[in-house]
Design a protein around this motif. Structure first.
Motif, PDB file in Angstrom:
ATOM      1  N   ASN A  68      41.974  49.512  39.040  1.00  0.00           N
ATOM      2  CA  ASN A  68      41.784  48.117  38.651  1.00  0.00           C
ATOM      3  C   ASN A  68      41.057  47.901  37.329  1.00  0.00           C
ATOM      4  O   ASN A  68      40.646  46.790  37.032  1.00  0.00           O
ATOM      5  N   SER A 123      45.323  46.240  34.357  1.00  0.00           N
ATOM      6  CA  SER A 123      46.323  45.670  35.256  1.00  0.00           C
ATOM      7  C   SER A 123      47.663  45.615  34.540  1.00  0.00           C
ATOM      8  O   SER A 123      47.725  45.227  33.369  1.00  0.00           O
ATOM      9  N   GLY A 145      41.775  44.631  33.649  1.00  0.00           N
ATOM     10  CA  GLY A 145      41.739  44.440  35.087  1.00  0.00           C
ATOM     11  C   GLY A 145      40.388  43.915  35.546  1.00  0.00           C
ATOM     12  O   GLY A 145      39.461  43.768  34.745  1.00  0.00           O
TER      13      GLY A 145
END
Length: 184
Positions: A104, A107, A135
């Protein structure tokens, strides 16, 4: 598992990262064959020797690698429901090295075609600029190692590094491509 003998190539100066390596060629190498089996034949038995080899390189051969806070996989270009080889390699390496892992930090907000199918560097840059974004994971002031299973042109690694450094505030980014599909 035995460590696969590799012919690593330094990727320093090829992108915005502090340092980087490709461990071997994709075509004609034992490591490339294992990555192909894992990625395209869903051969889960290929994962362990790949991870053994990556771990061995990071621990014993990468002299300039700083302390790493996070390991981040390159987002895959193909949406597979069950198994993403690059993510699983990065996850397993992080576990072996006791380094935090996150999918994460960057993204992928748009599906992209495989970069190997796009010949124009400008087109790759434009596609990746819109598709790969910051992210939700906070990596500000952290040292990040990005792991990609197959490096084509380096465009994806370059975009990920830019996002981590410029948008997310990472202190340093290092890259490791398990194999390189370009002429070695």
């Amino acid at each position: 598992m035995p460590i696969i003998r590799t012919h690593s190539r330094n990727l320093y100066g090829c992108g915005p990262w502090a340092d980087g390596f490709a461990l071997d060629r994709y075509s004609g190498s034992a490591l490339g064959t294992l990555v192909h089996r894992l990625k395209y034949e869903n051969d889960g038995a290929a994962l362990a020797p790949i991870v053994d080899t990556v771990e061995n390189f990071i621990r014993n051969h990468w002299q300039g690698l700083s302390f790493v806070d996070w390991i981040v996989p390159a987002p895959p270009s193909l949406d597979r429901i069950d198994f993403q080889p690059g993510i699983e390699i990065a996850r397993a390496v992080a576990a072996r090295l006791s380094i935090r892992f996150t999918e994460n930090a960057v993204s992928k907000v748009e599906t992209t075609p495989p970069m190997k199918n796009i010949l124009s560097g400008a087109e790759k840059h434009q596609i990746l600029r819109t598709a790969i974004q910051k992210g939700p994971e906070d990596v500000k002031n952290k040292c990040v190692l990005v792991i990609d299973d197959v490096k084509q042109s380096g465009s994806t690694l370059g975009r990920i590094s830019d996002v981590l450094l410029k948008d997310s505030g990472a202190s340093e980014v290092y890259v490791l491509a398990v194999v390189d599909a370009t002429n070695y």
